[in-house]
Design a protein around this motif. Sequence first.
Motif, PDB file in Angstrom:
ATOM      1  N   UNK A   1       0.833  -1.204   0.000  1.00  0.00           N
ATOM      2  CA  UNK A   1       0.000   0.000   0.000  1.00  0.00           C
ATOM      3  C   UNK A   1       0.867   1.254   0.000  1.00  0.00           C
ATOM      4  N   UNK A   2       2.015   1.204   0.658  1.00  0.00           N
ATOM      5  CA  UNK A   2       2.913   2.353   0.692  1.00  0.00           C
ATOM      6  C   UNK A   2       3.524   2.612  -0.688  1.00  0.00           C
ATOM      7  N   UNK A   3       3.663   1.576  -1.511  1.00  0.00           N
ATOM      8  CA  UNK A   3       4.240   1.730  -2.847  1.00  0.00           C
ATOM      9  C   UNK A   3       3.328   2.515  -3.775  1.00  0.00           C
ATOM     10  N   UNK A   4       2.034   2.511  -3.516  1.00  0.00           N
ATOM     11  CA  UNK A   4       1.093   3.212  -4.379  1.00  0.00           C
ATOM     12  C   UNK A   4       1.214   4.723  -4.174  1.00  0.00           C
ATOM     13  N   UNK A   5       0.679   5.474  -5.126  1.00  0.00           N
ATOM     14  CA  UNK A   5       0.723   6.929  -5.039  1.00  0.00           C
ATOM     15  C   UNK A   5      -0.090   7.401  -3.834  1.00  0.00           C
ATOM     16  N   UNK A   6       0.397   8.390  -3.122  1.00  0.00           N
ATOM     17  CA  UNK A   6      -0.363   8.883  -1.968  1.00  0.00           C
ATOM     18  C   UNK A   6      -1.634   9.596  -2.430  1.00  0.00           C
ATOM     19  N   UNK A   7      -2.693   9.433  -1.671  1.00  0.00           N
ATOM     20  CA  UNK A   7      -3.957  10.081  -1.998  1.00  0.00           C
ATOM     21  C   UNK A   7      -4.778   9.337  -3.043  1.00  0.00           C
ATOM     22  N   UNK A   8      -4.253   8.260  -3.544  1.00  0.00           N
ATOM     23  CA  UNK A   8      -4.974   7.486  -4.560  1.00  0.00           C
ATOM     24  C   UNK A   8      -5.510   6.219  -3.924  1.00  0.00           C
ATOM     25  N   UNK A   9      -6.798   6.035  -4.053  1.00  0.00           N
ATOM     26  CA  UNK A   9      -7.420   4.867  -3.437  1.00  0.00           C
ATOM     27  C   UNK A   9      -7.363   3.692  -4.383  1.00  0.00           C
ATOM     28  N   UNK A  10      -7.325   2.531  -3.815  1.00  0.00           N
ATOM     29  CA  UNK A  10      -7.314   1.313  -4.599  1.00  0.00           C
ATOM     30  C   UNK A  10      -8.713   1.063  -5.159  1.00  0.00           C
ATOM     31  N   UNK A  11      -8.809   0.704  -6.422  1.00  0.00           N
ATOM     32  CA  UNK A  11     -10.110   0.444  -7.029  1.00  0.00           C
ATOM     33  C   UNK A  11     -10.461  -1.025  -6.873  1.00  0.00           C
ATOM     34  N   UNK A  12     -11.705  -1.247  -6.567  1.00  0.00           N
ATOM     35  CA  UNK A  12     -12.203  -2.616  -6.511  1.00  0.00           C
ATOM     36  C   UNK A  12     -12.712  -2.999  -7.881  1.00  0.00           C
ATOM     37  N   UNK A  13     -12.925  -4.282  -8.087  1.00  0.00           N
ATOM     38  CA  UNK A  13     -13.346  -4.773  -9.400  1.00  0.00           C
ATOM     39  C   UNK A  13     -14.676  -4.157  -9.819  1.00  0.00           C
ATOM     40  N   UNK A  14     -15.585  -3.931  -8.891  1.00  0.00           N
ATOM     41  CA  UNK A  14     -16.890  -3.401  -9.255  1.00  0.00           C
ATOM     42  C   UNK A  14     -16.853  -1.903  -9.544  1.00  0.00           C
ATOM     43  N   UNK A  15     -15.741  -1.227  -9.282  1.00  0.00           N
ATOM     44  CA  UNK A  15     -15.644   0.201  -9.525  1.00  0.00           C
ATOM     45  C   UNK A  15     -14.964   0.517 -10.852  1.00  0.00           C
ATOM     46  N   UNK A  16     -14.413  -0.466 -11.506  1.00  0.00           N
ATOM     47  CA  UNK A  16     -13.693  -0.208 -12.747  1.00  0.00           C
ATOM     48  C   UNK A  16     -14.596  -0.493 -13.932  1.00  0.00           C
ATOM     49  N   UNK A  17     -14.283   0.140 -15.026  1.00  0.00           N
ATOM     50  CA  UNK A  17     -14.945  -0.215 -16.271  1.00  0.00           C
ATOM     51  C   UNK A  17     -13.843  -0.462 -17.274  1.00  0.00           C
ATOM     52  N   UNK A  18     -13.938  -1.571 -17.918  1.00  0.00           N
ATOM     53  CA  UNK A  18     -12.893  -1.940 -18.856  1.00  0.00           C
ATOM     54  C   UNK A  18     -13.493  -2.639 -20.056  1.00  0.00           C
ATOM     55  N   UNK A  19     -12.675  -3.335 -20.802  1.00  0.00           N
ATOM     56  CA  UNK A  19     -13.167  -4.001 -22.007  1.00  0.00           C
ATOM     57  C   UNK A  19     -14.204  -5.074 -21.702  1.00  0.00           C
ATOM     58  N   UNK A  20     -14.184  -5.602 -20.493  1.00  0.00           N
ATOM     59  CA  UNK A  20     -15.169  -6.626 -20.130  1.00  0.00           C
ATOM     60  C   UNK A  20     -16.579  -6.077 -20.102  1.00  0.00           C
ATOM     61  N   UNK A  21     -16.724  -4.799 -19.728  1.00  0.00           N
ATOM     62  CA  UNK A  21     -18.043  -4.185 -19.683  1.00  0.00           C
ATOM     63  C   UNK A  21     -18.652  -4.091 -21.075  1.00  0.00           C
ATOM     64  N   UNK A  22     -17.846  -3.773 -22.055  1.00  0.00           N
ATOM     65  CA  UNK A  22     -18.350  -3.689 -23.429  1.00  0.00           C
ATOM     66  C   UNK A  22     -18.830  -5.058 -23.898  1.00  0.00           C
ATOM     67  N   UNK A  23     -18.131  -6.088 -23.489  1.00  0.00           N
ATOM     68  CA  UNK A  23     -18.547  -7.434 -23.871  1.00  0.00           C
ATOM     69  C   UNK A  23     -19.888  -7.789 -23.238  1.00  0.00           C
ATOM     70  N   UNK A  24     -20.081  -7.388 -22.005  1.00  0.00           N
ATOM     71  CA  UNK A  24     -21.340  -7.673 -21.322  1.00  0.00           C
ATOM     72  C   UNK A  24     -22.494  -6.966 -22.022  1.00  0.00           C
ATOM     73  N   UNK A  25     -22.286  -5.711 -22.384  1.00  0.00           N
ATOM     74  CA  UNK A  25     -23.332  -4.945 -23.063  1.00  0.00           C
ATOM     75  C   UNK A  25     -23.651  -5.568 -24.418  1.00  0.00           C
ATOM     76  N   UNK A  26     -22.627  -5.964 -25.166  1.00  0.00           N
ATOM     77  CA  UNK A  26     -22.889  -6.588 -26.468  1.00  0.00           C
ATOM     78  C   UNK A  26     -23.593  -7.924 -26.303  1.00  0.00           C
ATOM     79  N   UNK A  27     -23.285  -8.651 -25.236  1.00  0.00           N
ATOM     80  CA  UNK A  27     -23.977  -9.918 -24.987  1.00  0.00           C
ATOM     81  C   UNK A  27     -25.441  -9.670 -24.635  1.00  0.00           C
TER      82      UNK A  27
END
Length: 129
Positions: A25-51
Amino acid sequence: LRKQKVLLEMRNKKREAQENDEEEEDDEEPGRRKKHAYQTSGPGDAHIVSHLHFIYQRTLKKFKYPIDVVLNYAQFARDFKSFHMMSRIYAEGLQHHPREEGLWIEAASFEFFGYVAQDYENGPQIGGE
């Protein structure tokens, strides 16, 4: 005596794991929170929408384009900004339900306001390009 030794080893392993997590956790940039899987949007979301589009298409064909499914599918496409699919949905829906006034009104509203909103999202274009 043996149980105490095993418990002591388990506590040490747990403590080491916690220390490793803190170091990561100390290695990460200060002030930046870790994102959980449900908070990200990536290429998988586009696949879900197309499905989901694929599932709606199959449902419409299987059940002969029921009006409530057409309207629900149009709302889904509007929510996910699938403007190309919306024009197809309204075209096919009007072919199967030509006397449905509400569908005509929604399709006309989309044709008039939908593309205008889409053009403004892309920004103003100079010279009619």
